[in-house]
Design an enzyme around this catalytic site. Sequence first.
Site, mmCIF file in Angstrom:
data_model
loop_
_atom_site.group_PDB
_atom_site.id
_atom_site.type_symbol
_atom_site.label_atom_id
_atom_site.label_comp_id
_atom_site.label_asym_id
_atom_site.label_seq_id
_atom_site.Cartn_x
_atom_site.Cartn_y
_atom_site.Cartn_z
ATOM 1 N N ASP A 277 0.817 -1.218 0.000
ATOM 2 C CA ASP A 277 0.000 0.000 0.000
ATOM 3 C C ASP A 277 0.851 1.268 0.000
ATOM 4 O O ASP A 277 0.359 2.322 0.347
ATOM 5 C CB ASP A 277 -0.943 -0.006 1.215
ATOM 6 C CG ASP A 277 -0.284 0.539 2.467
ATOM 7 O OD1 ASP A 277 0.896 0.234 2.673
ATOM 8 O OD2 ASP A 277 -0.956 1.278 3.196
ATOM 9 N N GLU A 278 2.103 1.136 -0.373
ATOM 10 C CA GLU A 278 2.997 2.277 -0.180
ATOM 11 C C GLU A 278 4.019 2.369 -1.314
ATOM 12 O O GLU A 278 4.703 1.384 -1.591
ATOM 13 C CB GLU A 278 3.707 2.034 1.153
ATOM 14 C CG GLU A 278 4.495 3.178 1.665
ATOM 15 C CD GLU A 278 5.249 2.798 2.943
ATOM 16 O OE1 GLU A 278 4.807 1.904 3.683
ATOM 17 O OE2 GLU A 278 6.298 3.404 3.156
HETATM 18 P P1 TTP Z 1 0.365 0.739 6.986
HETATM 19 O O1 TTP Z 1 0.408 1.697 5.825
HETATM 20 O O2 TTP Z 1 1.416 0.858 8.032
HETATM 21 O O3 TTP Z 1 -1.038 0.845 7.726
HETATM 22 P P2 TTP Z 1 -2.467 1.135 7.187
HETATM 23 O O4 TTP Z 1 -2.481 1.356 5.706
HETATM 24 O O5 TTP Z 1 -3.389 0.055 7.647
HETATM 25 O O6 TTP Z 1 -2.872 2.444 7.962
HETATM 26 P P3 TTP Z 1 -2.414 3.951 7.728
HETATM 27 O O7 TTP Z 1 -3.694 4.676 7.405
HETATM 28 O O8 TTP Z 1 -1.832 4.390 9.023
HETATM 29 O O9 TTP Z 1 -1.461 3.949 6.592
HETATM 30 O O10 TTP Z 1 0.385 -0.746 6.460
HETATM 31 C C1 TTP Z 1 -0.323 -1.138 5.277
HETATM 32 C C2 TTP Z 1 -0.948 -2.519 5.427
HETATM 33 O O11 TTP Z 1 0.065 -3.468 5.768
HETATM 34 C C3 TTP Z 1 -1.975 -2.589 6.544
HETATM 35 O O12 TTP Z 1 -3.283 -2.274 6.090
HETATM 36 C C4 TTP Z 1 -1.849 -3.992 7.035
HETATM 37 C C5 TTP Z 1 -0.423 -4.404 6.718
HETATM 38 N N1 TTP Z 1 0.395 -4.419 7.965
HETATM 39 C C6 TTP Z 1 0.566 -5.622 8.639
HETATM 40 O O13 TTP Z 1 0.071 -6.654 8.191
HETATM 41 N N2 TTP Z 1 1.315 -5.620 9.806
HETATM 42 C C7 TTP Z 1 1.885 -4.485 10.308
HETATM 43 O O14 TTP Z 1 2.537 -4.527 11.365
HETATM 44 C C8 TTP Z 1 1.706 -3.240 9.592
HETATM 45 C C9 TTP Z 1 2.313 -1.971 10.115
HETATM 46 C C10 TTP Z 1 0.967 -3.261 8.442
HETATM 47 MG MG MG Z 2 -1.161 2.687 4.815
#
Ligand code: TTP
Ligand code: MG
Length: 368
Positions: A111-112
């Site tokens: 997602d990044e």
């Molecule tokens: P993130 O971008 O850290 O979290 P997020 O997208 O859920 O929330 P934010 O709005 O703060 O960006 O991580 C992306 C995805 O990766 C998240 O939806 C689930 C997965 N993930 C895990 O499985 N374990 C973890 O420890 C983290 C940090 C993320």
């Molecule tokens: Mg995220």
Amino acid sequence: MINDFNRKIIHVDMDAFYASVEERDNSKLKKYPLIISRNPQKTGGKGVVATANYIARSRGVHSAMSADKALQLCPDAIFIKPNFKKYRENSEKIHNIFKKYTDYIESVALDEVYLDVSKNKFDYDSSVQLAHDLQKEIWEKVKLTCSVGISYNKFLAKLASDYAKPVGNTIILPGDAENFLSKLSISRFRGVGKKTIPKMHKLGVYTGADLLEQSESNLIKNFGKLGHILYNQVRGIDNSPIKWNVDRKSIGHERTFDKFLNGDQILLQLKLIAQELSDQLNKEEKHGRTLVIKVRDSKFNTYTKRFTNEDYYKNSSDIIFNVAKDLFSKIPVHSNIRLLGITMTSLAPLNYENVSLDLFSFSSHKAF
Ligand code: TTP
Ligand code: MG
């Protein structure tokens, strides 16, 4: 070190990614605290939280927390088992949108991404406008929201995308960088983890402003190469490039043997290759879902066998070895082996750790 202000970097991070995908597909979920994890009541208390929607987060639930603890905080939460296939498909759709804007894409998690839009396919002058249109297009086509950070380097762009989550669009201009960084907690600097934080505190360094006061030689004396990097980071300097062309499709190791292998020798060699492969994956910060083994016998017959896992394999030599051993047992030859190889494919970058939010006032400009 010279600071390169000429690039325009955008960091895109989907908001509560897995949870948002589930809410989009079942809008009833939006009203409840939603936790993406197996339900601890069904697993005897096992499992960790992958992510949670914002309702659950407001009650203290966060990624990597034990599912049991999350249930204690939110007894009324809905637990949903992660559906990695669905998240990957959504990630691909989003990547196809990025590709319309630029080929300079570095994915760091499902997602990044970082995008270098210094030059872009639509000749946008304003990267703020580009980022805004990108957010709009992702919403229109995939019905998911994201936050974007815009700056002249990766480190600042990532901090910016986190600054106004969810649905944020934040720019850090060259002139604002030092002020922005001064107010950050030391734990937000890249490379400062659990081990470094107490050392920093001992030196009296709690914030970016404290870090700015440290001499480069003192930082190097205490933290080695990291000290040099941090000295630059707090001055807004991070010239690391977008790694857009290093997306290898697979990483593998193979060995050939002069003396043909039998019995335990085969397992021993598989173990060594598994170790080499796991080291290499760690070094390249990748993990994969498909494991392939290759076996050649004394008569030069070559066999391959593969298995694709639902989730990414952990980079552990034991896990890789066990899967390889299992695949080996499914190959028709088990003696007089002259070559063994193990390859990991369906690769993705290892996830970055989560970072916490820090709030302070900050002005954004459209001109960048
Ligand atoms: P993130 O971008 O850290 O979290 P997020 O997208 O859920 O929330 P934010 O709005 O703060 O960006 O991580 C992306 C995805 O990766 C998240 O939806 C689930 C997965 N993930 C895990 O499985 N374990 C973890 O420890 C983290 C940090 C993320
Ligand atoms: Mg995220």
